[in-house]
Design a protein around this motif. Structure first.
Motif, PDB file in Angstrom:
ATOM      1  N   LEU A   3       0.791  -1.039  -0.061  1.00  0.00           N
ATOM      2  CA  LEU A   3      -0.109  -0.085  -0.044  1.00  0.00           C
ATOM      3  C   LEU A   3       0.880   1.177  -0.062  1.00  0.00           C
ATOM      4  O   LEU A   3       0.738   2.163  -0.942  1.00  0.00           O
ATOM      5  CB  LEU A   3      -0.951  -0.021   1.071  1.00  0.00           C
ATOM      6  N   ILE A   4       1.974   1.119   0.800  1.00  0.00           N
ATOM      7  CA  ILE A   4       2.761   2.469   0.993  1.00  0.00           C
ATOM      8  C   ILE A   4       3.351   2.590  -0.484  1.00  0.00           C
ATOM      9  O   ILE A   4       3.611   3.724  -1.049  1.00  0.00           O
ATOM     10  CB  ILE A   4       3.768   2.226   2.069  1.00  0.00           C
ATOM     11  N   ARG A   5       4.087   1.395  -0.812  1.00  0.00           N
ATOM     12  CA  ARG A   5       4.930   1.417  -2.251  1.00  0.00           C
ATOM     13  C   ARG A   5       4.006   2.090  -3.360  1.00  0.00           C
ATOM     14  O   ARG A   5       4.284   2.671  -4.370  1.00  0.00           O
ATOM     15  CB  ARG A   5       5.340   0.062  -2.667  1.00  0.00           C
ATOM     16  N   ILE A   6       2.899   1.587  -3.313  1.00  0.00           N
ATOM     17  CA  ILE A   6       1.905   2.133  -4.488  1.00  0.00           C
ATOM     18  C   ILE A   6       1.456   3.423  -4.146  1.00  0.00           C
ATOM     19  O   ILE A   6       1.257   4.228  -5.338  1.00  0.00           O
ATOM     20  CB  ILE A   6       0.704   1.249  -4.675  1.00  0.00           C
ATOM     21  N   LEU A   7       0.880   3.874  -3.095  1.00  0.00           N
ATOM     22  CA  LEU A   7       0.323   5.271  -2.845  1.00  0.00           C
ATOM     23  C   LEU A   7       1.167   6.387  -2.797  1.00  0.00           C
ATOM     24  O   LEU A   7       0.767   7.552  -3.057  1.00  0.00           O
ATOM     25  CB  LEU A   7      -0.531   5.056  -1.802  1.00  0.00           C
ATOM     26  N   ALA A   8       2.245   6.139  -2.124  1.00  0.00           N
ATOM     27  CA  ALA A   8       3.023   7.401  -1.378  1.00  0.00           C
ATOM     28  C   ALA A   8       3.795   8.188  -2.627  1.00  0.00           C
ATOM     29  O   ALA A   8       4.427   9.154  -2.243  1.00  0.00           O
ATOM     30  CB  ALA A   8       4.048   6.863  -0.411  1.00  0.00           C
ATOM     31  N   ASN A   9       4.106   7.576  -3.747  1.00  0.00           N
ATOM     32  CA  ASN A   9       4.774   8.151  -4.823  1.00  0.00           C
ATOM     33  C   ASN A   9       4.206   8.924  -5.907  1.00  0.00           C
ATOM     34  O   ASN A   9       4.582   9.171  -7.085  1.00  0.00           O
ATOM     35  CB  ASN A   9       5.887   7.421  -5.411  1.00  0.00           C
ATOM     36  N   LYS A  10       2.632   8.699  -5.745  1.00  0.00           N
ATOM     37  CA  LYS A  10       1.833   9.394  -6.785  1.00  0.00           C
ATOM     38  C   LYS A  10       1.538  11.133  -6.761  1.00  0.00           C
ATOM     39  O   LYS A  10       1.492  11.467  -5.584  1.00  0.00           O
ATOM     40  CB  LYS A  10       0.527   8.699  -6.773  1.00  0.00           C
ATOM     41  N   ASP A  11       1.409  11.575  -7.952  1.00  0.00           N
ATOM     42  CA  ASP A  11       1.054  12.879  -7.967  1.00  0.00           C
ATOM     43  C   ASP A  11      -0.606  13.194  -7.854  1.00  0.00           C
ATOM     44  O   ASP A  11      -1.281  12.078  -7.845  1.00  0.00           O
ATOM     45  CB  ASP A  11       1.674  13.728  -9.139  1.00  0.00           C
ATOM     46  N   PRO A  12      -1.020  14.426  -7.671  1.00  0.00           N
ATOM     47  CA  PRO A  12      -2.484  14.506  -7.498  1.00  0.00           C
ATOM     48  C   PRO A  12      -3.231  13.952  -8.861  1.00  0.00           C
ATOM     49  O   PRO A  12      -4.406  13.323  -8.534  1.00  0.00           O
ATOM     50  CB  PRO A  12      -2.701  16.028  -7.495  1.00  0.00           C
ATOM     51  N   HIS A  13      -2.737  13.993  -9.848  1.00  0.00           N
ATOM     52  CA  HIS A  13      -3.459  13.546 -10.969  1.00  0.00           C
ATOM     53  C   HIS A  13      -3.530  12.106 -11.126  1.00  0.00           C
ATOM     54  O   HIS A  13      -4.508  11.445 -11.438  1.00  0.00           O
ATOM     55  CB  HIS A  13      -2.890  13.913 -12.304  1.00  0.00           C
ATOM     56  N   GLN A  14      -2.487  11.378 -10.832  1.00  0.00           N
ATOM     57  CA  GLN A  14      -2.345   9.947 -10.610  1.00  0.00           C
ATOM     58  C   GLN A  14      -3.066   9.377  -9.718  1.00  0.00           C
ATOM     59  O   GLN A  14      -4.011   8.262  -9.888  1.00  0.00           O
ATOM     60  CB  GLN A  14      -0.736   9.507 -10.555  1.00  0.00           C
ATOM     61  N   ILE A  15      -3.176  10.045  -8.368  1.00  0.00           N
ATOM     62  CA  ILE A  15      -4.173   9.563  -7.294  1.00  0.00           C
ATOM     63  C   ILE A  15      -5.640   9.691  -7.795  1.00  0.00           C
ATOM     64  O   ILE A  15      -6.448   8.603  -7.474  1.00  0.00           O
ATOM     65  CB  ILE A  15      -3.945  10.435  -6.104  1.00  0.00           C
ATOM     66  N   ARG A  16      -6.109  10.726  -8.442  1.00  0.00           N
ATOM     67  CA  ARG A  16      -7.324  10.727  -8.860  1.00  0.00           C
ATOM     68  C   ARG A  16      -7.783   9.612  -9.861  1.00  0.00           C
ATOM     69  O   ARG A  16      -8.755   8.887  -9.885  1.00  0.00           O
ATOM     70  CB  ARG A  16      -7.486  12.104  -9.623  1.00  0.00           C
ATOM     71  N   ALA A  17      -6.743   9.379 -10.807  1.00  0.00           N
ATOM     72  CA  ALA A  17      -7.019   8.309 -11.765  1.00  0.00           C
ATOM     73  C   ALA A  17      -6.937   7.072 -11.227  1.00  0.00           C
ATOM     74  O   ALA A  17      -7.552   6.059 -11.368  1.00  0.00           O
ATOM     75  CB  ALA A  17      -5.809   8.332 -12.983  1.00  0.00           C
ATOM     76  N   LEU A  18      -6.098   6.662 -10.252  1.00  0.00           N
ATOM     77  CA  LEU A  18      -5.809   5.545  -9.531  1.00  0.00           C
ATOM     78  C   LEU A  18      -7.085   5.288  -8.728  1.00  0.00           C
ATOM     79  O   LEU A  18      -7.743   3.992  -8.583  1.00  0.00           O
ATOM     80  CB  LEU A  18      -4.771   5.266  -8.664  1.00  0.00           C
ATOM     81  N   ARG A  65       6.898   4.310   8.165  1.00  0.00           N
ATOM     82  CA  ARG A  65       7.242   3.909   6.897  1.00  0.00           C
ATOM     83  C   ARG A  65       6.599   4.710   5.756  1.00  0.00           C
ATOM     84  O   ARG A  65       7.291   5.185   4.779  1.00  0.00           O
ATOM     85  CB  ARG A  65       7.103   2.514   6.538  1.00  0.00           C
ATOM     86  N   LEU A  66       5.347   5.053   6.047  1.00  0.00           N
ATOM     87  CA  LEU A  66       4.353   6.050   5.329  1.00  0.00           C
ATOM     88  C   LEU A  66       5.088   7.136   5.304  1.00  0.00           C
ATOM     89  O   LEU A  66       5.213   7.933   3.853  1.00  0.00           O
ATOM     90  CB  LEU A  66       3.072   5.768   5.661  1.00  0.00           C
ATOM     91  N   LEU A  67       5.368   7.905   6.276  1.00  0.00           N
ATOM     92  CA  LEU A  67       5.805   9.137   6.218  1.00  0.00           C
ATOM     93  C   LEU A  67       7.060   9.474   5.782  1.00  0.00           C
ATOM     94  O   LEU A  67       7.546  10.467   4.995  1.00  0.00           O
ATOM     95  CB  LEU A  67       5.868   9.956   7.849  1.00  0.00           C
ATOM     96  N   LEU A  68       7.995   8.382   6.058  1.00  0.00           N
ATOM     97  CA  LEU A  68       9.456   8.515   5.158  1.00  0.00           C
ATOM     98  C   LEU A  68       9.210   8.397   3.716  1.00  0.00           C
ATOM     99  O   LEU A  68      10.006   8.920   2.919  1.00  0.00           O
ATOM    100  CB  LEU A  68      10.373   7.472   5.762  1.00  0.00           C
ATOM    101  N   ALA A  69       8.191   7.475   3.319  1.00  0.00           N
ATOM    102  CA  ALA A  69       8.176   7.411   1.890  1.00  0.00           C
ATOM    103  C   ALA A  69       7.416   8.724   1.372  1.00  0.00           C
ATOM    104  O   ALA A  69       8.096   9.129   0.241  1.00  0.00           O
ATOM    105  CB  ALA A  69       6.970   6.347   1.645  1.00  0.00           C
TER     106      ALA A  69
END
Length: 481
Positions: free
Chosen positions: A196-211, A471-475
């Motif tokens: 969950l951290i690996r997938i979600l923590a590196n997305k920009d706002p447009h990618q999060i909306r699309a995801l 781990r989430l905050l560090l990501a």
């Protein structure tokens, strides 16, 4: 105590990382900077009040606008009356390769991406979006702003909405694989928190909306509800903050801050102060869409008296656009108004101070603070601390510091969430998630934190958190999962 980085009176401002650039060599410290050539029409080379040489009124200067000065930068200017601008150096013009008053071109901590050159807010005195050497807009009488720009914030190109605050955009990225990965991480017995951290923590706002949309389309499920059913605590809070995206995250923060007894004033400051008009209007519109209430009405119901009026000015979205220039005459007027509203009278005209700091852009606030120090031998921060208290003091200092150096200000806000007994987790999560949407901004905040506190932000966060929450905050800070 003044805000760190602000020099004591009589000492030159820091050359690196502070708010103000030291005046060019040869210029007396404390003398006003030369006037802006583009928006503040340059007088002839004689002293003020002396008759100009014979030439048609309004004729262009013999020195072409934007042409390099024949006087080498740093050489003592020719003798002239006090306050008279150098004949060939326009107000705020940059020395070779470096804007006047700008922070160093190398960002805090890391090199910026080509699309995000530091500093995005522009340099004190440098007109945004108008290169030196280009034709300036039509000028009015000497010393007056252009006729078609009667006051700050009017008839300038609007500042674009931040990513995630504007309309949806079609991006060249497929979210389907990540949508499948999120479902696999939560399906069946147990949860793969690292996935969950690996997938979600590196997305920009447009990618999060699309995801988020792809997850609903492929699995016919709501991503936010699935995450809430699988994780808990501050780890859940952080993931939900990311999944909602920056705009929805802001409106939920506002609603929660005003819901029930008491008001979380720091949350109101974080979300509402220092925002562009486009972002502010998006926040108000989304708040009404989600909660079927006007944000202004809820804020008015939770605040009172002059603090309420302060935030009504903020919510009015009348801040000067980032393209509005620093006009010397307007800066001097604001400096005089601030003095007359505070130190220059018995009592304080609170609303005058609130109005100025709420309707000026970052470049103008930086110029106002610099000129106030030069003219009255006292920092504007010290004046606010002496004249105000409570939430209004905190809000005004927030606006001032945001305009002076937003990276250092955000670094101080992160430390505020971790300092003292216990961690203010609701502030730490919301602030790190807010800053992480722009990776270049986050790199600069990390560099500013290390410069001020002499330790890395990563080690500080690691010492205050643990487990998947850590781990989430560090990501989000940019560390590998």
């Amino acid at each position: 105590m003044s805000y760190p980085g602000y020099p004591p009176y009589g000492q030159p401002p820091p050359q690196q990382g502070g708010y103000y650039q030291q005046p060019p060599p040869g210029q007396q410290y404390g003398a006003p900077p030369p006037p802006q050539g583009q928006y503040y029409q340059q007088p002839p080379a004689q002293g003020y009040g002396q008759p100009p040489p014979p030439q048609p009124y309004g004729a262009p200067s013999p020195q072409p606008y934007g042409a390099p000065s024949p006087q080498p930068y740093g050489a003592p200017p020719p003798a002239q009356p006090y306050g008279a601008p150098p004949p060939a150096q326009p107000y705020g013009a940059p020395p070779p390769g470096q804007p006047y008053g700008a922070p160093p071109p190398q960002p805090y901590g890391a090199a910026p991406s080509p699309a995000h050159q530091y500093p995005p807010q522009g340099a004190y005195g440098a007109p945004p979006q108008q290169g030196y050497g280009q034709s300036p807009p039509p000028q009015a009488a000497y010393g007056q702003p252009p006729a078609q720009y009667p006051q700050y914030g009017h008839q300038y190109p609007p500042t674009p909405a931040s990513p995630g605050y504007g309309p949806p955009q079609i991006i060249a990225w497929s979210p389907d694989a990540d949508a499948q990965g999120l479902r696999a991480a939560m399906k069946g017995f147990g949860t793969d928190e690292r996935a969950l951290i690996r997938i979600l923590a590196n997305k920009d706002p447009h990618q999060i909306r699309a995801l988020r949309d792809a997850y609903n389309r492929i699995h016919r499920r709501d991503l936010e509800k699935d995450i809430k059913s699988e994780v808990s605590g501050w780890f859940e809070t952080g993931l939900i903050s990311i999944v909602r995206g920056p705009l929805l995250h802001d409106v939920y923060l506002l609603h929660d801050a005003m819901d029930g007894l008491g008001t979380k004033e720091k949350v109101l400051n974080d979300v509402l102060l220092g925002r562009s008009n486009a972002d502010m209007n998006a926040i108000k519109s989304e708040y009404h869409r989600v909660f079927r209430k006007r944000l202004e009405d809820d804020v008015r119901g939770d605040l009172s008296m002059k603090t309420e009026r302060h935030f009504m000015i903020v919510l009015g979205a009348t801040r000067a656009e980032d393209a509005a220039p620093v006009v010397k005459m307007e800066i001097d007027r604001d400096v005089n108004d601030l003095y007359n509203a505070t130190e220059g009278k018995v009592g304080t005209d609170e609303m005058k101070v609130c109005s100025i700091l709420s309707t000026r852009n970052a470049n103008q606030i930086r110029a106002i603070a610099y000129e106030y120090q030069q003219k009255y031998a006292r920092s504007l921060e010290d004046v606010i601390r002496r004249e105000f208290s409570g939430h209004m003091e905190d809000a005004l200092l927030f606006q001032l510091r945001q305009g002076l150096d937003k990276y250092m200000h955000h670094a101080a806000l992160l430390e505020d969430a971790m300092a003292g007994a216990g961690t203010k987790d609701h502030l730490l999560v919301s602030r790190i998630v807010r800053y992480h949407w722009d990776r270049t901004h986050m790199q600069n905040v990390r560099g500013a934190y290390e410069k001020r506190y002499h330790r890395s932000l990563v080690s500080r966060v690691r010492g205050e958190t643990s487990g998947d929450y850590e781990r989430l905050l560090l990501a989000c800070l940019g560390e590998p999962v």
